[in-house]
Structures are given as structure tokens and as C-alpha cells.
Design a protein around this motif. Structure first.
Motif, PDB file in Angstrom:
ATOM      1  N   PRO A 285       0.844  -1.201   0.000  1.00 16.60           N
ATOM      2  CA  PRO A 285       0.000   0.000   0.000  1.00 16.60           C
ATOM      3  C   PRO A 285       0.878   1.250   0.000  1.00 16.60           C
ATOM      4  CG  PRO A 285      -0.759  -1.586   1.647  1.00 16.60           C
ATOM      5  CD  PRO A 285       0.560  -2.089   1.142  1.00 16.60           C
ATOM      6  N   ASP A 286       0.308   2.371  -0.400  1.00 21.40           N
ATOM      7  CA  ASP A 286       1.094   3.592  -0.577  1.00 21.40           C
ATOM      8  C   ASP A 286       1.808   4.042   0.694  1.00 21.40           C
ATOM      9  OD1 ASP A 286       0.412   3.744  -3.234  1.00 21.40           O
ATOM     10  OD2 ASP A 286      -1.207   5.191  -2.939  1.00 21.40           O
ATOM     11  N   ASP A 287       1.161   3.904   1.858  1.00 27.05           N
ATOM     12  CA  ASP A 287       1.796   4.385   3.079  1.00 27.05           C
ATOM     13  C   ASP A 287       3.023   3.559   3.438  1.00 27.05           C
ATOM     14  OD1 ASP A 287       0.137   2.180   3.662  1.00 27.05           O
ATOM     15  OD2 ASP A 287      -0.144   2.817   5.749  1.00 27.05           O
TER      16      ASP A 287
ATOM     17  N   PHE B 134       9.349   2.871   2.883  1.00 29.88           N
ATOM     18  CA  PHE B 134      10.559   2.334   2.249  1.00 29.88           C
ATOM     19  C   PHE B 134      11.350   3.452   1.584  1.00 29.88           C
ATOM     20  CE2 PHE B 134      12.506   0.031  -1.517  1.00 29.88           C
ATOM     21  CZ  PHE B 134      13.564  -0.506  -0.789  1.00 29.88           C
ATOM     22  N   ALA B 135      10.651   4.359   0.907  1.00 31.37           N
ATOM     23  CA  ALA B 135      11.327   5.496   0.271  1.00 31.37           C
ATOM     24  C   ALA B 135      12.051   6.344   1.316  1.00 31.37           C
ATOM     25  CB  ALA B 135      10.325   6.335  -0.511  1.00 31.37           C
ATOM     26  N   ASP B 136      11.420   6.549   2.461  1.00 31.13           N
ATOM     27  CA  ASP B 136      12.062   7.322   3.531  1.00 31.13           C
ATOM     28  C   ASP B 136      13.318   6.608   4.023  1.00 31.13           C
ATOM     29  OD1 ASP B 136      10.133   9.292   3.431  1.00 31.13           O
ATOM     30  OD2 ASP B 136       8.964   8.478   5.098  1.00 31.13           O
ATOM     31  N   PHE B 137      13.263   5.295   4.109  1.00 26.81           N
ATOM     32  CA  PHE B 137      14.425   4.508   4.533  1.00 26.81           C
ATOM     33  C   PHE B 137      15.580   4.679   3.545  1.00 26.81           C
ATOM     34  CE2 PHE B 137      17.060   0.755   4.900  1.00 26.81           C
ATOM     35  CZ  PHE B 137      17.129   0.517   6.256  1.00 26.81           C
ATOM     36  N   LEU B 138      15.258   4.615   2.265  1.00 26.70           N
ATOM     37  CA  LEU B 138      16.289   4.786   1.239  1.00 26.70           C
ATOM     38  C   LEU B 138      16.921   6.172   1.329  1.00 26.70           C
ATOM     39  CD1 LEU B 138      14.447   3.146  -1.804  1.00 26.70           C
ATOM     40  CD2 LEU B 138      16.263   2.120  -0.408  1.00 26.70           C
ATOM     41  N   ARG B 139      16.097   7.179   1.555  1.00 28.73           N
ATOM     42  CA  ARG B 139      16.627   8.542   1.691  1.00 28.73           C
ATOM     43  C   ARG B 139      17.546   8.644   2.906  1.00 28.73           C
ATOM     44  NH1 ARG B 139      10.958   9.700   0.625  1.00 28.73           N
ATOM     45  NH2 ARG B 139      10.700  10.290  -1.579  1.00 28.73           N
ATOM     46  N   ALA B 140      17.182   7.977   3.992  1.00 27.75           N
ATOM     47  CA  ALA B 140      18.037   7.971   5.177  1.00 27.75           C
ATOM     48  C   ALA B 140      19.377   7.319   4.879  1.00 27.75           C
ATOM     49  CB  ALA B 140      17.340   7.249   6.329  1.00 27.75           C
ATOM     50  N   GLY B 141      19.391   6.421   3.895  1.00 26.04           N
ATOM     51  CA  GLY B 141      20.623   5.767   3.476  1.00 26.04           C
ATOM     52  C   GLY B 141      21.402   6.548   2.436  1.00 26.04           C
ATOM     53  N   GLY B 142      20.947   7.763   2.119  1.00 23.49           N
ATOM     54  CA  GLY B 142      21.684   8.629   1.212  1.00 23.49           C
ATOM     55  C   GLY B 142      21.278   8.543  -0.239  1.00 23.49           C
ATOM     56  N   LEU B 143      20.189   7.854  -0.550  1.00 20.15           N
ATOM     57  CA  LEU B 143      19.748   7.721  -1.935  1.00 20.15           C
ATOM     58  C   LEU B 143      18.672   8.758  -2.258  1.00 20.15           C
ATOM     59  CD1 LEU B 143      19.429   3.828  -2.176  1.00 20.15           C
ATOM     60  CD2 LEU B 143      21.383   5.258  -2.824  1.00 20.15           C
ATOM     61  N   GLU B 144      18.642   9.187  -3.502  1.00 18.57           N
ATOM     62  CA  GLU B 144      17.575  10.059  -3.981  1.00 18.57           C
ATOM     63  C   GLU B 144      16.503   9.191  -4.617  1.00 18.57           C
ATOM     64  OE1 GLU B 144      16.772  13.427  -7.450  1.00 18.57           O
ATOM     65  OE2 GLU B 144      18.828  13.066  -6.764  1.00 18.57           O
ATOM     66  N   VAL B 145      15.267   9.361  -4.199  1.00 17.58           N
ATOM     67  CA  VAL B 145      14.153   8.567  -4.725  1.00 17.58           C
ATOM     68  C   VAL B 145      13.404   9.407  -5.760  1.00 17.58           C
ATOM     69  CG1 VAL B 145      12.053   7.305  -4.171  1.00 17.58           C
ATOM     70  CG2 VAL B 145      13.973   7.295  -2.552  1.00 17.58           C
ATOM     71  N   THR B 146      13.424   8.963  -7.006  1.00 15.78           N
ATOM     72  CA  THR B 146      12.839   9.738  -8.095  1.00 15.78           C
ATOM     73  C   THR B 146      11.353   9.488  -8.279  1.00 15.78           C
ATOM     74  OG1 THR B 146      13.376   8.027  -9.724  1.00 15.78           O
ATOM     75  CG2 THR B 146      15.050   9.714  -9.305  1.00 15.78           C
ATOM     76  N   GLY B 147      10.843   8.419  -7.687  1.00 12.08           N
ATOM     77  CA  GLY B 147       9.425   8.117  -7.794  1.00 12.08           C
ATOM     78  C   GLY B 147       9.089   6.857  -7.029  1.00 12.08           C
ATOM     79  N   VAL B 148       7.859   6.775  -6.540  1.00 15.54           N
ATOM     80  CA  VAL B 148       7.392   5.601  -5.788  1.00 15.54           C
ATOM     81  C   VAL B 148       6.027   5.192  -6.333  1.00 15.54           C
ATOM     82  CG1 VAL B 148       6.828   4.636  -3.535  1.00 15.54           C
ATOM     83  CG2 VAL B 148       8.572   6.433  -3.717  1.00 15.54           C
ATOM     84  N   LYS B 149       5.906   3.938  -6.715  1.00 14.26           N
ATOM     85  CA  LYS B 149       4.641   3.387  -7.180  1.00 14.26           C
ATOM     86  C   LYS B 149       4.259   2.229  -6.281  1.00 14.26           C
ATOM     87  CE  LYS B 149       1.156   2.165  -9.775  1.00 14.26           C
ATOM     88  NZ  LYS B 149      -0.118   2.939  -9.770  1.00 14.26           N
ATOM     89  N   GLY B 150       3.145   2.344  -5.572  1.00  6.00           N
ATOM     90  CA  GLY B 150       2.652   1.263  -4.739  1.00  6.00           C
ATOM     91  C   GLY B 150       1.535   0.513  -5.440  1.00  6.00           C
ATOM     92  N   ALA B 151       1.479  -0.812  -5.223  1.00  5.17           N
ATOM     93  CA  ALA B 151       0.447  -1.629  -5.871  1.00  5.17           C
ATOM     94  C   ALA B 151      -0.742  -1.906  -4.961  1.00  5.17           C
ATOM     95  CB  ALA B 151       1.048  -2.953  -6.341  1.00  5.17           C
ATOM     96  N   GLY B 152      -0.628  -1.545  -3.689  1.00  9.14           N
ATOM     97  CA  GLY B 152      -1.767  -1.654  -2.792  1.00  9.14           C
ATOM     98  C   GLY B 152      -2.093  -3.043  -2.292  1.00  9.14           C
ATOM     99  N   ILE B 153      -1.142  -3.975  -2.392  1.00  4.48           N
ATOM    100  CA  ILE B 153      -1.430  -5.347  -1.963  1.00  4.48           C
ATOM    101  C   ILE B 153      -1.193  -5.473  -0.453  1.00  4.48           C
ATOM    102  CG2 ILE B 153      -0.774  -7.766  -2.200  1.00  4.48           C
ATOM    103  CD1 ILE B 153      -0.159  -7.282  -5.059  1.00  4.48           C
ATOM    104  N   ILE B 154      -2.119  -6.121   0.231  1.00  6.49           N
ATOM    105  CA  ILE B 154      -2.051  -6.222   1.688  1.00  6.49           C
ATOM    106  C   ILE B 154      -1.241  -7.428   2.159  1.00  6.49           C
ATOM    107  CG2 ILE B 154      -3.411  -6.500   3.796  1.00  6.49           C
ATOM    108  CD1 ILE B 154      -3.647  -3.762   2.553  1.00  6.49           C
TER     109      ILE B 154
END
Length: 243
Positions: free
Chosen positions: A128-130, A135-155
Motif C-alpha cells: 500500500p502507498d503508506d 521504504f522510500a524514507d528509509f532509502l533517503r536515510a541511506g543517502g539515496l535520492e528517490v525519483t518516484g514511488v509506485k505502490g500496488a496496494g497489496i495487503i
């Protein structure tokens, strides 16, 4: 022989690991111990419980007795949900319990992106998007730039495990951005290993997937580097030039 120990929650895409082992060669063994998944839900409270110290410690002895040289918590969401500092605490606790070098799939993504010099990454997540945003926030904390995030919404991981080639490619196409150096597909419940060469060919860039980077991280901790191009750019070493 190098033996890698993986703690894998439940049963969804663990058959990716024998495939990886076969592609790596005869002197590497990938041992998988299944942990209790608890409630199968991509929801913060369930994910925190899935990666609790007690659940991980329960599988450690079997890996150690099997001669594992490193141990990786083979779960992305069950590690990044703790945040950067919390995920570090999780890994340190696992290392103490195992008496071995330890890591998790979330850290494996950061280290693998650094290995292939991918500073900008796009994310295609089954979550899900949240949860994908965490995960994107985690990657940023690791020094990566996140150019986009697509969630599929699977539970559930169970549903993710039913995905085939068509669904994986559709998510990859939707998630990729032109300015990303690499595409990341988290979730160790997702079957991806058979599709890596075709994914990279179609997108024209490296693709990092959860089960792929998990094994690579185990090898990194064991101080092994392996050339296995069928496992993607991450496992493709430049040839040594003789001077």
C-alpha cells in the motif's frame, strides 16, 4: 564452500533462493529458515511484530548449526518499518543472537545501490502507498535520492506470491522514471529472479529486487564476490584487465 543463512518470513517466494543458488555455482549454499510470519499484512503494527527479536531469534540456531557464515533477515517491510535507527538495532540484536555478521533486505537495497553507483532510484512496491512511502524514507536515510514511488496496494504476502511475469513487468514499467539510475522492486514475497535479465533489457538500467539483493548482502558479509550475469547487473563484475 560458503554457506549463507537467510531468515525468511512464511512461505511465498522462497523458491527464488534455490534458483539463485543454482546460478551462483557449486561452492555457495543458500540456507533458508522460515520464521513465523504472524499476521500476514502489509500494515505497520503487523510488520513490526513480524520482525520482532523473538521471532528472528527462533530461527538462528538452525542456521548456526548448519554452518552459516552470515545471516540476513530476508524481509524488506519487516525491517524498514522500524526506521533507519530501529532497523540498525534489529540487525545488531540479530548479530548478537547468531554470533555472525548480520543484515536485512532493507540495508541490502542501500548497499546494492551503492555497489552499482545508483544514486537516484525509482521504487515499484507491491505494498500500500503508506508502506511504500516508508521504504522510500528509509532509502533517503541511506543517502539515496528517490525519483518516484509506485505502490500496488497489496495487503498480504500470500497474494504477492501469486504474481507472475505479467504483473512484475507491469509494476516495473509503471514505477520506472527516466532520471532513475536503477529500479528497485522490494518485497521478498515477489518472484523476480527469473525475470531479471529481461527486466534490465526492457528498462535499459539495473534492476534490484528483494531476493536478489538479500543473497548479495549475505555474500558481501561473507566477503565473497560472484560473477553471475543471469542475476543482473549487481552480479556482473567487470573483467579483470591484465597489465
Amino acid at each position: 564452500m560458503t554457506a549463507l543463512g537467510l531468515l525468511y518470513p512464511g512461505h511465498s517466494a522462497e523458491d527464488d533462493y534455490p534458483r539463485i543458488e543454482q546460478l551462483l555455482g557449486s561452492d555457495i549454499r543458500v540456507d533458508v529458515v522460515h520464521t513465523d510470519i504472524g499476521e500476514d499484512a502489509h500494515r505497520e503494527d503487523a510488520l513490526l511484530e513480524m520482525g520482532s527479536p523473538e521471532r528472528l531469534a527462533a530461527g538462528v540456531e538452525e542456521l548456526r548449526m548448519g554452518g552459516a557464515e552470515s545471516v540476513v533477515w530476508a524481509c524488506t517491510s519487516g525491517s524498514f518499518v522500524h526506521g533507519w535507527e530501529g532497523a540498525q538495532d534489529q540487525v545488531r540484536t540479530l548479530a548478537r543472537a547468531a554470533g555472525l555478521p548480520a543484515s536485512s533486505t532493507s540495508f541490502a537495497f542501500v548497499h546494492a545501490a551503492q555497489e552499482i553507483k545508483a544514486g537516484r532510484v525509482a521504487v515499484g512496491a507491491t505494498y500500500p502507498d503508506d508502506v511504500a512511502a516508508m521504504f522510500a524514507d528509509f532509502l533517503r536515510a541511506g543517502g539515496l535520492e528517490v525519483t518516484g514511488v509506485k505502490g500496488a496496494g497489496i495487503i498480504t504476502a500470500a497474494e504477492v506470491g501469486t504474481w507472475g511475469e505479467a504483473e512484475v513487468f507491469a509494476l516495473a514499467r509503471q514505477a520506472d522514471t527516466p532520471d532513475a539510475d536503477a529500479l528497485l522492486l522490494p518485497d521478498t514475497a515477489l518472484h523476480t529472479v527469473a525475470h531479471l535479465p529481461a527486466l534490465e533489457k526492457e528498462l535499459g538500467k539495473p534492476v534490484l529486487t528483494a531476493n536478489q539483493v538479500t543473497v548479495w548482502e549475505g555474500l558481501r558479509l561473507a566477503d565473497r564476490r560472484v560473477n553471475a550475469p543471469r542475476l543482473g547487473a549487481l552480479f556482473t563484475k567487470e573483467p579483470i584487465v591484465q597489465v
